[in-house]
Design an enzyme around this catalytic site. Structure first.
Site, PDB file in Angstrom:
ATOM      1  N   GLU A   1       1.503  -5.215  17.744  1.00 39.66           N
ATOM      2  CA  GLU A   1       2.223  -5.426  16.488  1.00 39.66           C
ATOM      3  C   GLU A   1       2.884  -4.114  16.067  1.00 39.66           C
ATOM      4  O   GLU A   1       2.215  -3.088  15.944  1.00 39.66           O
ATOM      5  CB  GLU A   1       1.310  -5.926  15.362  1.00 39.66           C
ATOM      6  CG  GLU A   1       2.166  -6.269  14.142  1.00 39.66           C
ATOM      7  CD  GLU A   1       1.424  -6.617  12.855  1.00 39.66           C
ATOM      8  OE1 GLU A   1       2.085  -7.122  11.940  1.00 39.66           O
ATOM      9  OE2 GLU A   1       0.211  -6.375  12.762  1.00 39.66           O
TER      10      GLU A   1
ATOM     11  N   GLU B   1       1.373   1.691  13.423  1.00 43.07           N
ATOM     12  CA  GLU B   1       1.788   1.853  12.031  1.00 43.07           C
ATOM     13  C   GLU B   1       2.071   3.319  11.763  1.00 43.07           C
ATOM     14  O   GLU B   1       1.269   4.178  12.067  1.00 43.07           O
ATOM     15  CB  GLU B   1       0.686   1.332  11.090  1.00 43.07           C
ATOM     16  CG  GLU B   1       0.937   1.579   9.612  1.00 43.07           C
ATOM     17  CD  GLU B   1       2.322   1.136   9.125  1.00 43.07           C
ATOM     18  OE1 GLU B   1       2.711  -0.012   9.364  1.00 43.07           O
ATOM     19  OE2 GLU B   1       3.035   1.965   8.522  1.00 43.07           O
TER      20      GLU B   1
ATOM     21  N   ASP C   1       5.164   6.715  15.617  1.00 38.53           N
ATOM     22  CA  ASP C   1       6.458   6.031  15.582  1.00 38.53           C
ATOM     23  C   ASP C   1       6.503   5.051  16.754  1.00 38.53           C
ATOM     24  O   ASP C   1       6.408   5.466  17.919  1.00 38.53           O
ATOM     25  CB  ASP C   1       7.564   7.088  15.694  1.00 38.53           C
ATOM     26  CG  ASP C   1       8.951   6.472  15.739  1.00 38.53           C
ATOM     27  OD1 ASP C   1       9.077   5.240  15.876  1.00 38.53           O
ATOM     28  OD2 ASP C   1       9.922   7.236  15.644  1.00 38.53           O
TER      29      ASP C   1
ATOM     30  N   ASP D   1      11.142  -2.862   8.381  1.00 30.82           N
ATOM     31  CA  ASP D   1      11.935  -2.273   7.282  1.00 30.82           C
ATOM     32  C   ASP D   1      13.415  -2.584   7.507  1.00 30.82           C
ATOM     33  O   ASP D   1      13.960  -2.254   8.568  1.00 30.82           O
ATOM     34  CB  ASP D   1      11.723  -0.753   7.237  1.00 30.82           C
ATOM     35  CG  ASP D   1      10.335  -0.387   6.744  1.00 30.82           C
ATOM     36  OD1 ASP D   1       9.747  -1.171   5.958  1.00 30.82           O
ATOM     37  OD2 ASP D   1       9.822   0.678   7.130  1.00 30.82           O
TER      38      ASP D   1
ATOM     39  N   LYS E   1      20.935  -0.164   3.215  1.00 28.27           N
ATOM     40  CA  LYS E   1      22.192   0.589   3.067  1.00 28.27           C
ATOM     41  C   LYS E   1      22.843   0.799   4.430  1.00 28.27           C
ATOM     42  O   LYS E   1      22.160   1.167   5.391  1.00 28.27           O
ATOM     43  CB  LYS E   1      21.920   1.961   2.440  1.00 28.27           C
ATOM     44  CG  LYS E   1      21.539   1.882   0.984  1.00 28.27           C
ATOM     45  CD  LYS E   1      21.378   3.250   0.378  1.00 28.27           C
ATOM     46  CE  LYS E   1      20.896   3.104  -1.041  1.00 28.27           C
ATOM     47  NZ  LYS E   1      20.108   4.217  -1.519  1.00 28.27           N
TER      48      LYS E   1
ATOM     49  N   THR F   1       1.229 -12.233   7.212  1.00 29.81           N
ATOM     50  CA  THR F   1       1.180 -10.806   6.865  1.00 29.81           C
ATOM     51  C   THR F   1       1.254 -10.663   5.335  1.00 29.81           C
ATOM     52  O   THR F   1       1.594 -11.613   4.625  1.00 29.81           O
ATOM     53  CB  THR F   1       2.362 -10.032   7.481  1.00 29.81           C
ATOM     54  OG1 THR F   1       3.572 -10.458   6.842  1.00 29.81           O
ATOM     55  CG2 THR F   1       2.462 -10.234   8.982  1.00 29.81           C
TER      56      THR F   1
ATOM     57  N   GLU G   1       4.796 -11.384   4.170  1.00 33.31           N
ATOM     58  CA  GLU G   1       5.126 -12.807   4.156  1.00 33.31           C
ATOM     59  C   GLU G   1       4.503 -13.475   2.929  1.00 33.31           C
ATOM     60  O   GLU G   1       5.146 -14.269   2.248  1.00 33.31           O
ATOM     61  CB  GLU G   1       4.635 -13.525   5.431  1.00 33.31           C
ATOM     62  CG  GLU G   1       5.077 -14.983   5.402  1.00 33.31           C
ATOM     63  CD  GLU G   1       4.506 -15.871   6.506  1.00 33.31           C
ATOM     64  OE1 GLU G   1       3.436 -15.577   7.025  1.00 33.31           O
ATOM     65  OE2 GLU G   1       5.155 -16.872   6.809  1.00 33.31           O
TER      66      GLU G   1
END
Ligand code: SAM
Length: 207
Positions: free
Chosen positions: A37, A62, A89, A112, A116, A186, A189
């Site tokens: 994940e 994560e 990362d 994420d 922008k 999650t 969600e």
């Protein structure tokens, strides 16, 4: 008062302890299907899915220390032995440490969206990262993606469709650890379902 978060060394992997490409059998202490994940947050999907599918092995990646520490604490307290989590990362980790043809499924839930335009280059799902996911998937391995962000979803579909030579779109079925009415279960969600936001899903299989 905030609860003290415990570290569980058996749960948390450190990149400095890895020597080249990762050996999943060594990491989990057994063979079995490997799920990764990307952007695991506080680990809610990992916890419920690993509990529901106890013969599968789950690795969460994560970046944010705060969420990572929550996930480690929760996985440790639940006593799950088929979950590991690493704070790094995901793009770098997958490129440097995940072997070719070694992963049964990548789960990418509510990545994420970097709304922008000048930040779009930070989005995880881009052609370069997709190449690594394809490289790491076993034959018939799956890529599963969910997002609430319509414009990012369109980009994801375009990026995945560009590799239709190797990726075949398949139905996105709810995960076995999810609750009724959820796709994946999650935290994001759950928040978005409460807000009645649309959720877009995509699943693809490596040919
Ligand atoms: C919007 S949250 C979604 C969390 C969880 N998947 C959910 O649905 O509740 C995105 C998560 O991805 C993590 N993340 C973003 N970029 C990452 C990267 N390159 N590597 C690892 N984690 C990343 C963030 O820290 C954040 O926890």
């Amino acid at each position: 008062m905030a609860r003290i978060l415990k570290d569980y060394p058996g749960v948390s992997l450190k990149t400095e302890d890895l020597d080249g490409k990762i050996d999943f059998v060594r990491i989990f202490g057994r063979s079995g299907p490997v799920h990764i994940e990307i952007g695991a947050g506080k680990g809610t999907f990992l916890l419920n899915q690993a509990k529901a599918e106890s013969s599968d092995n789950y690795l969460g990646i994560e970046w944010a220390r705060k969420y990572y520490r929550h996930a480690v604490d929760r996985i440790g307290r639940w006593g799950l032995t088929n979950v590991r989590i690493i704070r790094t990362d995901a793009a770098v980790f997958i490129a440097d440490f995940v072997p070719d043809n070694s992963v049964d499924c990548f789960h990418i839930y509510f990545p994420d969206p970097w709304p922008k335009k000048r930040h779009h280059k930070r989005r995880f799902l881009c052609p370069a990262n997709l190449e690594h996911l394809i490289r790491c998937l076993k034959a018939a391995g799956q890529l599963r993606i969910a997002t609430d962000h319509a414009e990012y979803f369109e980009q994801i579909r375009t990026v995945v469709a560009a590799r239709s030579d190797i990726l075949e779109e398949i139905d996105f079925l709810p995960t076995t650890g999810a609750e009724t009415g959820e796709w994946v279960g999650t935290n994001f969600e759950r928040k978005y379902l409460k807000d009645q936001r649309p959720i877009y899903t995509l699943a693809a299989k490596k040919k």
